[in-house]
Design an enzyme around this catalytic site. Sequence first.
Site, PDB file in Angstrom:
ATOM      1  CG  HIS A  52      -1.909  -0.903   0.941  1.00 27.26           C
ATOM      2  ND1 HIS A  52      -2.057  -1.935   1.904  1.00 27.26           N
ATOM      3  CD2 HIS A  52      -2.707  -1.601   0.557  1.00 27.26           C
ATOM      4  CE1 HIS A  52      -2.491  -3.285   2.301  1.00 27.26           C
ATOM      5  NE2 HIS A  52      -3.100  -2.857   0.703  1.00 27.26           N
ATOM      6  CB  CYS A  83     -13.941 -13.804  -3.748  1.00 30.80           C
ATOM      7  SG  CYS A  83     -11.895 -13.301  -2.321  1.00 30.80           S
ATOM      8  CB  CYS A 104     -11.455 -10.242  -4.241  1.00 29.84           C
ATOM      9  SG  CYS A 104     -10.014 -11.104  -5.209  1.00 29.84           S
ATOM     10  CB  CYS A 153     -11.063 -16.217  -3.538  1.00 27.09           C
ATOM     11  SG  CYS A 153      -9.881 -14.774  -4.206  1.00 27.09           S
TER      12      CYS A 153
HETATM   13  N1  MSP Z   1      -9.639  -0.942  -1.963  1.00 28.64           N
HETATM   14  C1  MSP Z   1      -9.954  -1.281  -2.752  1.00 28.64           C
HETATM   15  C2  MSP Z   1      -9.307  -0.402  -4.046  1.00 28.64           C
HETATM   16  C3  MSP Z   1     -10.378  -0.009  -4.724  1.00 28.64           C
HETATM   17  S1  MSP Z   1      -9.940   2.236  -5.183  1.00 28.64           S
HETATM   18  C4  MSP Z   1     -10.911   2.221  -5.573  1.00 28.64           C
HETATM   19  C5  MSP Z   1      -8.722  -2.736  -2.765  1.00 28.64           C
HETATM   20  N2  MSP Z   1      -7.914  -2.244  -1.804  1.00 28.64           N
HETATM   21  S2  MSP Z   1      -6.699  -3.114  -1.290  1.00 28.64           S
HETATM   22  O1  MSP Z   1      -6.277  -2.221  -0.063  1.00 28.64           O
HETATM   23  O2  MSP Z   1      -6.617  -4.271  -1.032  1.00 28.64           O
HETATM   24  O3  MSP Z   1      -5.482  -2.863  -1.584  1.00 28.64           O
HETATM   25  C6  MSP Z   1      -4.579  -1.565  -2.506  1.00 28.64           C
HETATM   26  C7  MSP Z   1      -3.591  -1.702  -3.339  1.00 28.64           C
HETATM   27  O4  MSP Z   1      -2.902  -1.989  -3.433  1.00 28.64           O
HETATM   28  C8  MSP Z   1      -3.871  -1.919  -4.822  1.00 28.64           C
HETATM   29  O5  MSP Z   1      -3.741  -1.222  -5.376  1.00 28.64           O
HETATM   30  C9  MSP Z   1      -3.659  -3.434  -5.162  1.00 28.64           C
HETATM   31  O6  MSP Z   1      -3.191  -3.437  -6.595  1.00 28.64           O
HETATM   32  C10 MSP Z   1      -2.192  -2.612  -3.656  1.00 28.64           C
HETATM   33  N3  MSP Z   1      -1.407  -3.510  -3.495  1.00 28.64           N
HETATM   34  C11 MSP Z   1      -1.835  -5.089  -2.055  1.00 28.64           C
HETATM   35  N4  MSP Z   1      -0.642  -5.417  -2.191  1.00 28.64           N
HETATM   36  C12 MSP Z   1      -0.218  -5.675  -2.898  1.00 28.64           C
HETATM   37  C13 MSP Z   1       1.617  -5.502  -3.426  1.00 28.64           C
HETATM   38  N5  MSP Z   1       1.665  -6.785  -2.510  1.00 28.64           N
HETATM   39  N6  MSP Z   1       2.066  -5.188  -3.995  1.00 28.64           N
HETATM   40  C14 MSP Z   1       1.795  -4.252  -4.696  1.00 28.64           C
HETATM   41  N7  MSP Z   1       1.437  -3.397  -4.239  1.00 28.64           N
HETATM   42  C15 MSP Z   1      -0.380  -4.318  -3.922  1.00 28.64           C
HETATM   43  O7  MSP Z   1      -8.315  -2.662  -3.461  1.00 28.64           O
END
Ligand code: MSP
Length: 697
Positions: free
Chosen positions: A21, A137, A140, A161
């Site tokens: 993040h 899921c 997801c 999933c």
């Molecule tokens: N809430 C949704 C996004 C909604 S946008 C309108 C979501 N949240 S999330 O917390 O799961 O992920 C947010 C971001 O963090 C995504 O872009 C995701 O690709 C990124 N990442 C989560 N794990 C990651 C890694 N290990 N490496 C790089 N980015 C990663 O999806």
Amino acid sequence: MKTFYVTTPIYYANSVPHLGHLYTMIVADTIARSKRQRGIETFFLTGTDEHGINIERAAQKNGRTPKEQADYVVSYFTKMTAAFGLDTPHGGYDIFMRTTNPFHYEGVSELWRRISKARTPKGREALYKGHYEGWFCAPCAEFKTEDEYAKPENAGEPPTCLIHETKLDRVSEESYFFRLSDYDTSLLELYESRPDFVRPEARRNEVRSFVAGGLQDLSVSRVRSSVSWGVPVPDDPDHTMYVWFEALTNYITAIGFGNQQQEQKIGFEKFWPALHLVGKDILRFHAVYWPAFLMAAGVEQPRAVVAHGMWVDPTGRKMSKTLGNTIELDVLNKFFRIDAIRYFCLREMVFGQDGRFGYENLIDRTNSDLASGLGNLSSRTLTMIHRYCDGRIPPGAISDEGRLAAKRAGVEDEVAISDFVSHARDEFARQFDQLAFSRALEEAWGVVARVDKMISDAKPWDLAKDPGQRQTLNAVLYRAAESLRWLAVMLYPVMPTSAEQIYQQLGMDDDAGKIDPRQLRWGGAAAGNEIREVAPLFPRIDKTKTMEEIKGQKSEAGDQTSAVSASVPAQGSGQHTTEAEAVPGVANYIDITDFAKIELRVGEVKTAERIPKADKLLLLTVDIGEEQPRQLLAGIAQYYEPETLIGRKIVVVANLKPRKLRGYESQGMLLAASVGDEGKPVLATFAEDVPNGARLK
Ligand code: MSP
């Protein structure tokens, strides 16, 4: 007035953020700083996605209401963004958007109403009510089609999933549908007419073929009795909006869509359209669903959707809370300088591709590129100016008579060095604008290397001993100081604090963050300028000691905010520290009875094959002296060709509780050494012949 709007995804408020993040925030922050540096009014959004079943479940697990859960995560987020210098007071984001903001409810309801009145390009209603039957899921927040889940082993059990390896929920209920199937042609036209709309190119092709393969209508609501934590559907409060429909809309509600107050404060008209930065795992939502919703509502499309790769652990698995192999932000923050982390993230991950993250790589890069590279160049230059030039920037010009001596000493001609540095600046900007940060940084480090070499060749410490060499000495130090000034301005968006420090130490009075690098002119570091006290920028990190200390850490936030417990034990060095490791200085012995609980046996590999869609796993059968060979799954597919394993003697943990992965049962585990930063597995084996099934004691 030119404006620019950049967004990160909004992060689920079910668990605390990790490196994955942080990464997108760093990228967005770097882009925003670079735009501001060029005088462009910029708006940078990040925030949290706070509705949906996943947050509800996390709240339940932690004994909180969903809003309390979201507040808890947000407080951690804001603490971390401040600690990493990414919040507003540090010149970072402009809004921390929360989907529980009342203005978001208003804006998203407005979008829904518009879509409910809209007709598709094929003349049908864009929104209709129907019945949804299928698998969902929760992590997801996505309905899954047959090729997106692993079928259960036993009839009656739910499928799993493929991403999270957790069980899916069965959904069978009334739902509103968005008629996505009518938008395929319009979407394809959008990708065609704007080749830069989805980036990088490989991702654009993926999105295009997904759409060209035909689209299904999308369920965009849940009945309130199954998901109550969400935005109610306007005029039909028994339904809540599908969390993705509502979350995507945050990008426009945040700046004033459907809300007068927010519009006045920020300005949808002023800032839209945005550049969306997303991880490749959520590209489809941003590059297919979101543009289709906007088309239906008659809202302008985003500027672009740019997908980055994933951070994977040293064994190659995506870092995620569900898998329990994340890099925790409080640990990172405690041991590393923010600018070193920013540099590492941008240098190490080729934008768009996956990157491996290990603390050891971070330490190595910090020591080589920053401590020995930029940091050393800066401190040696400034120290020598203090020592040999009375703390004032010396004049750089070389007279005709002095030219030969300077040349002999290895001091570059002013035109040559200034051309080289300007070319690097131009290339840096070009690569940066294409978001090729890694290559941009290579350009900058080309300057570091060249100037370093010039200093080492010219040996100012020797020149200083000979008054006849004064001009040559001044010239080399001037060139180094001026190159550093350029580097500080160029590198400001990537490493704001250190760039400002270099700039200040050079005695400059203005602000590196406000200088457009395109305006730099050679000669700007005026001779006679008094330089300031030299403070080290990047102290060397003692690798062994720091690694030990890191191992003794446990994340401050712990596990308590995670919604789902790890379903697969972590492997490799990216894993959570255990309680025992968390007590520094205490040797964590086990006694012989503990060891005796583990049944290790010699096995012989009988068959080995790859598993479809699982690029890391091999499916083995292994004879450990029992009636039937055991079936084992091993995460070694990237390092061993299956055929080479047949007939090999290995060590098997025979009494490990069987577990299922990708629909296959693994009845034990093989042992391997984990080697190097990448955690490359090397199988344990025997030099002598040993019978199958022999016990290791
Ligand atoms: N809430 C949704 C996004 C909604 S946008 C309108 C979501 N949240 S999330 O917390 O799961 O992920 C947010 C971001 O963090 C995504 O872009 C995701 O690709 C990124 N990442 C989560 N794990 C990651 C890694 N290990 N490496 C790089 N980015 C990663 O999806």
